[in-house]
Design a protein around this motif. Structure first.
Motif, mmCIF file in Angstrom:
data_model
loop_
_atom_site.group_PDB
_atom_site.id
_atom_site.type_symbol
_atom_site.label_atom_id
_atom_site.label_comp_id
_atom_site.label_asym_id
_atom_site.label_seq_id
_atom_site.Cartn_x
_atom_site.Cartn_y
_atom_site.Cartn_z
ATOM 1 N N ASP A 165 0.848 -1.122 0.096
ATOM 2 C CA ASP A 165 -0.058 -0.160 0.217
ATOM 3 C C ASP A 165 0.917 1.286 -0.088
ATOM 4 O OD1 ASP A 165 -1.763 2.089 0.326
ATOM 5 O OD2 ASP A 165 -2.830 0.861 2.169
ATOM 6 N N ILE A 166 1.033 1.975 -1.115
ATOM 7 C CA ILE A 166 1.879 2.987 -1.216
ATOM 8 C C ILE A 166 1.502 4.429 -0.441
ATOM 9 C CG2 ILE A 166 0.688 3.962 -3.184
ATOM 10 C CD1 ILE A 166 3.281 4.899 -4.565
ATOM 11 N N ARG A 167 0.434 4.222 0.019
ATOM 12 C CA ARG A 167 0.001 5.577 0.788
ATOM 13 C C ARG A 167 0.574 5.537 2.278
ATOM 14 N NH1 ARG A 167 -6.349 4.059 0.913
ATOM 15 N NH2 ARG A 167 -5.494 2.221 1.601
ATOM 16 N N GLN A 168 1.029 4.423 2.648
ATOM 17 C CA GLN A 168 1.691 4.298 3.892
ATOM 18 C C GLN A 168 3.134 5.065 3.769
ATOM 19 O OE1 GLN A 168 1.801 0.533 5.095
ATOM 20 N NE2 GLN A 168 -0.300 0.444 5.061
ATOM 21 N N PHE A 169 3.584 5.183 2.572
ATOM 22 C CA PHE A 169 4.860 5.903 2.272
ATOM 23 C C PHE A 169 4.872 6.984 1.482
ATOM 24 C CE2 PHE A 169 4.917 1.250 2.782
ATOM 25 C CZ PHE A 169 5.670 0.995 3.564
ATOM 26 N N ASN A 170 3.958 7.497 0.884
ATOM 27 C CA ASN A 170 3.697 8.450 -0.194
ATOM 28 C C ASN A 170 2.510 9.548 0.543
ATOM 29 O OD1 ASN A 170 4.508 9.461 -2.517
ATOM 30 N ND2 ASN A 170 2.643 8.936 -3.408
ATOM 31 N N ASN A 171 2.640 9.885 1.962
ATOM 32 C CA ASN A 171 2.007 11.049 2.437
ATOM 33 C C ASN A 171 0.278 10.674 2.115
ATOM 34 O OD1 ASN A 171 3.947 12.610 3.338
ATOM 35 N ND2 ASN A 171 4.236 13.325 1.349
ATOM 36 N N GLY A 172 -0.037 9.496 2.087
ATOM 37 C CA GLY A 172 -1.479 9.130 2.110
ATOM 38 C C GLY A 172 -1.939 8.944 0.724
ATOM 39 N N ARG A 173 -0.996 9.399 -0.354
ATOM 40 C CA ARG A 173 -1.330 9.368 -1.603
ATOM 41 C C ARG A 173 -1.078 8.114 -2.361
ATOM 42 N NH1 ARG A 173 2.021 13.772 -1.667
ATOM 43 N NH2 ARG A 173 0.868 15.726 -0.895
ATOM 44 N N SER A 178 8.315 6.136 -8.060
ATOM 45 C CA SER A 178 9.073 7.241 -8.708
ATOM 46 C C SER A 178 10.123 7.519 -7.798
ATOM 47 C CB SER A 178 8.173 8.398 -9.318
ATOM 48 O OG SER A 178 7.539 8.763 -7.944
ATOM 49 N N THR A 179 10.318 7.006 -6.586
ATOM 50 C CA THR A 179 11.704 7.595 -5.983
ATOM 51 C C THR A 179 12.395 6.224 -5.436
ATOM 52 O OG1 THR A 179 10.513 7.781 -3.797
ATOM 53 C CG2 THR A 179 10.433 9.584 -5.211
ATOM 54 N N PRO A 180 13.628 6.311 -5.259
ATOM 55 C CA PRO A 180 14.194 5.321 -4.432
ATOM 56 C C PRO A 180 13.607 4.796 -3.174
ATOM 57 C CG PRO A 180 15.903 6.885 -5.013
ATOM 58 C CD PRO A 180 14.599 7.682 -5.376
ATOM 59 N N GLU A 181 13.386 5.792 -2.346
ATOM 60 C CA GLU A 181 12.549 5.429 -1.348
ATOM 61 C C GLU A 181 11.364 4.448 -1.267
ATOM 62 O OE1 GLU A 181 13.280 8.682 -2.017
ATOM 63 O OE2 GLU A 181 15.196 8.373 -1.011
ATOM 64 N N LEU A 182 10.560 4.739 -2.208
ATOM 65 C CA LEU A 182 9.256 3.985 -2.477
ATOM 66 C C LEU A 182 9.751 2.743 -3.169
ATOM 67 C CD1 LEU A 182 6.896 6.875 -4.078
ATOM 68 C CD2 LEU A 182 6.621 5.661 -2.013
ATOM 69 N N GLY A 183 10.627 2.686 -3.869
ATOM 70 C CA GLY A 183 11.227 1.501 -4.664
ATOM 71 C C GLY A 183 11.813 0.433 -3.287
ATOM 72 N N ARG A 184 12.324 1.155 -2.406
ATOM 73 C CA ARG A 184 13.020 0.341 -1.290
ATOM 74 C C ARG A 184 11.680 -0.151 -0.574
ATOM 75 N NH1 ARG A 184 17.529 3.402 -1.008
ATOM 76 N NH2 ARG A 184 16.470 5.273 0.055
ATOM 77 N N ALA A 185 10.500 0.590 -0.347
ATOM 78 C CA ALA A 185 9.477 0.255 0.696
ATOM 79 C C ALA A 185 8.766 -1.007 -0.087
ATOM 80 C CB ALA A 185 8.667 1.259 0.874
ATOM 81 N N MET A 186 8.737 -0.920 -1.293
ATOM 82 C CA MET A 186 8.067 -2.035 -2.360
ATOM 83 C C MET A 186 8.883 -3.206 -2.281
ATOM 84 S SD MET A 186 7.365 -2.273 -6.144
ATOM 85 C CE MET A 186 9.199 -2.509 -6.036
ATOM 86 N N ALA A 187 10.178 -2.987 -2.372
ATOM 87 C CA ALA A 187 10.668 -4.154 -2.460
ATOM 88 C C ALA A 187 10.959 -4.997 -1.086
ATOM 89 C CB ALA A 187 12.326 -3.946 -2.613
ATOM 90 N N ALA A 188 10.769 -4.249 -0.043
ATOM 91 C CA ALA A 188 10.684 -4.748 1.351
ATOM 92 C C ALA A 188 9.280 -5.565 1.458
ATOM 93 C CB ALA A 188 10.634 -3.731 2.569
ATOM 94 N N THR A 189 8.376 -5.201 0.914
ATOM 95 C CA THR A 189 6.847 -5.888 1.033
ATOM 96 C C THR A 189 7.098 -7.066 0.120
ATOM 97 O OG1 THR A 189 5.890 -3.811 1.562
ATOM 98 C CG2 THR A 189 4.428 -5.615 0.792
ATOM 99 N N LEU A 197 1.500 -7.290 -5.463
ATOM 100 C CA LEU A 197 0.642 -6.488 -5.885
ATOM 101 C C LEU A 197 0.704 -5.222 -5.234
ATOM 102 C CD1 LEU A 197 -2.508 -8.737 -5.369
ATOM 103 C CD2 LEU A 197 -1.301 -8.635 -7.279
ATOM 104 N N LEU A 198 0.646 -4.175 -6.203
ATOM 105 C CA LEU A 198 0.677 -2.668 -5.951
ATOM 106 C C LEU A 198 -0.761 -2.038 -5.905
ATOM 107 C CD1 LEU A 198 3.606 -1.711 -8.251
ATOM 108 C CD2 LEU A 198 3.795 -2.800 -6.184
ATOM 109 N N TRP A 199 -1.013 -1.439 -4.622
ATOM 110 C CA TRP A 199 -2.358 -1.086 -4.521
ATOM 111 C C TRP A 199 -2.627 0.108 -5.244
ATOM 112 C CZ3 TRP A 199 -4.872 3.473 -3.040
ATOM 113 C CH2 TRP A 199 -6.214 3.302 -2.492
ATOM 114 N N GLY A 200 -3.998 -0.193 -6.090
ATOM 115 C CA GLY A 200 -4.391 0.858 -6.956
ATOM 116 C C GLY A 200 -3.466 0.925 -8.310
#
Ligand SMILES: [Zn+2]
Length: 503
Positions: A165-173, A178-189, A197-200
């Motif tokens: 769920d990207i919202r937990q790492f992207n200010n609710g959005r 599109s950023t290394p931080e989001l990529g790292r968080a996704m890879a951790a899941t 599966l990527l939410w939405g």
């Protein structure tokens, strides 16, 4: 491919904006320089990998796993700290010269590029976290998004596919990786799973080879369809063993390779197709765009326009006129069918056609209008079953489109107000956009969103919607925001145009 083209394709890419065909919106260099002509053509050291990767992207576009976006990438076989991803281009149209060699921080190793895909970090961070992964597919396939938005899990073999769920790492959005931080968080899941599966949004699926990633994503989609069908009929979905034996994989690859090569003259494309010739005269250009819009919206891939529907473009030089082809089924429209109408005229062709003039009069910002009866979309034209955004592309729907019962003259534009579209209850919908290219994107996204929402509802769990949390809009210059990339018409339009016949 000429020697000059190879030299251009693999020249230092800092020169991309002037040399490499199709970079951003820069004009293409018409003729190679004499120096480039005499430069010896060197085969790319990983040409075999690039050919497999070209095929894999085209195979998954052919089988509708990948839409006009998404990508298959592969780790370099000679340098495990590098991977290849196509430039910002639709996957069904890539050639071997479209791939960019990136390091795992998703920086091009041959110098900066202005035509990188917007989701490079999704790939780079997985390759960083998972040394065993040699290929990744990122797709927005309806079945995967539907499970991601439902409380009902997708079984992948014996395990439930995790949902990030990207919202937990992207200010609710919601949004893209599109950023290394989001990529790292996704890879951790993702962890040690095969897929996440990527939410939405879609899915990221990994494998040990390019051939494997193709057969595995097709197998998982088939499994998702089986689970959907079972649940929709009142049954219970249970884990099933994946079909991942080598013989099945090889058969899949050989079959899809034949299918793809049949369309490309038997060879893996090594250079992009020439840019389409656009008429210099703005009215001729608009007429051509209108023909393309009709053919694209009626194509099998978009499947938005059936015979009773129509699309129009505001006249490029006279705001009180518009272009439309009312007398022919959309799939057969040719240049000679396009006529000009005044926005003030009552339409002889009936109330449906009057909607175009009405909308252009009321909304000076609107440059293109669509009236369509697409059943998957119109099924949501009831207050009790509203269309709501379930995937990033459908975000323009916000809290749904207004629904107009029994529309009379002038009422459609009033009900539309400032929105992108309006439903005519139980009959049709009207969609608007600031360009015909954006109109095609919105129409595609609308039908995809409706398909995903229906699939998610049919899973009989709880469905999550993109608009269920109110969040402030993203800053205009946010990474992965709206920075223009690729051709001005958008990569999807260019790809769709290449795929429709104008006969
Ligand atoms: Zn994506």
């Amino acid at each position: 491919m000429t020697r000059a083209r190879i030299a251009r394709a693999f020249a230092p890419v800092a020169a991309c904006t002037v040399l490499l065909a199709g970079c951003a919106s820069e004009p293409r260099a018409e003729e190679p320089s004499p120096a480039a002509e005499t430069r010896p053509a060197a085969a790319h050291p990983e040409q075999a990998l690039l050919e497999e990767l070209t095929l894999a992207n085209r195979m998954l576009a052919e089988t509708a796993v990948l839409d006009g976006q998404g990508h298959v990438t592969a780790r370099s076989r000679v340098n495990p700290d590098h991977y290849y991803i196509a430039r910002y281009l639709s996957p069904g149209g890539v050639s071997t010269s479209d791939f960019i060699e990136n390091d795992l921080d998703s920086q091009s190793v041959h110098g900066p590029r202005n035509d990188q895909a917007r989701e490079t970090h999704l790939h780079g961070q997985i390759y960083k976290a998972r040394p065993d992964v040699m290929a990744i597919v990122h797709a927005h396939t309806a079945e995967f998004v539907a499970f991601g938005m439902s409380s009902v899990p997708l079984w992948n073999g014996q395990t439930k596919a995790p949902v990030w769920d990207i919202r937990q790492f992207n200010n609710g959005r919601s949004g893209i990786v599109s950023t290394p931080e989001l990529g790292r968080a996704m890879a951790a899941t993702l962890g040690q799973n095969e897929a996440v599966l990527l939410w939405g949004h879609g899915i990221a699926l990994t494998a040990g080879s390019i051939e494997d990633v193709v057969s595995r994503v097709l197998d998982l989609r088939e499994s998702a369809r089986l689970q959907q069908a079972t649940i929709a009929m009142g049954g219970r979905s249970t884990p099933r063993a994946p079909t991942d034996d080598a013989a099945t994989r090889d058969r899949t690859w050989e079959y899809l390779k034949r299918t793809v090569l049949k369309k490309t003259g038997g060879r893996v494309p090594t250079s992009p197709p020439p840019d389409p010739v656009k008429p210099a005269d703005p009215i001729e250009a608009a007429r051509r765009d209108l023909v393309l819009a009709n053919r694209i919206l009626a194509s099998e891939e978009l499947a938005v326009l059936t015979t009773p529907g129509h699309v129009s473009i505001r006249h490029p030089q006279d705001a009180n006129r518009y272009l439309i082809a009312p007398g022919v089924a959309a799939g057969a429209v040719a240049a000679q069918d396009v006529i000009e109408r005044s926005t003030a005229d009552a339409e002889a062709g009936g109330a449906d056609l009057s909607i175009h003039g009405e909308v252009y009069r009321a909304r000076p910002d609107v440059m293109a209008v669509l009236y369509a009866r697409t059943p998957e979309v119109v099924a949501f034209s009831h207050e009790s079953m509203k269309l709501r955004p379930v995937v990033n592309g459908g975000a323009f729907l916000r809290d749904g489109l207004p629904i107009l019962a029994n529309p009379g003259p002038g009422q459609v534009a009033a009900a539309l107000g400032k929105r992108a579209g309006v439903f005519l209850a139980g009959q049709a919908f009207v969609l608007t956009a600031p360009s015909v290219y954006e109109l095609a994107n919105r129409a595609y996204a609308l039908r995809l969103n409706a398909t995903i929402q229906r699939q998610a509802m049919a899973l009989r769990g709880k469905v999550a919607y993109l608009d269920e949390m109110r969040v402030p809009p993203a800053p205009a210059n946010a990474p992965g925001g709206n920075a223009p990339l690729g051709p001005p018409e958008g990569r999807a339009w260019v790809y769709w145009s290449q795929n429709v016949s104008l006969d």
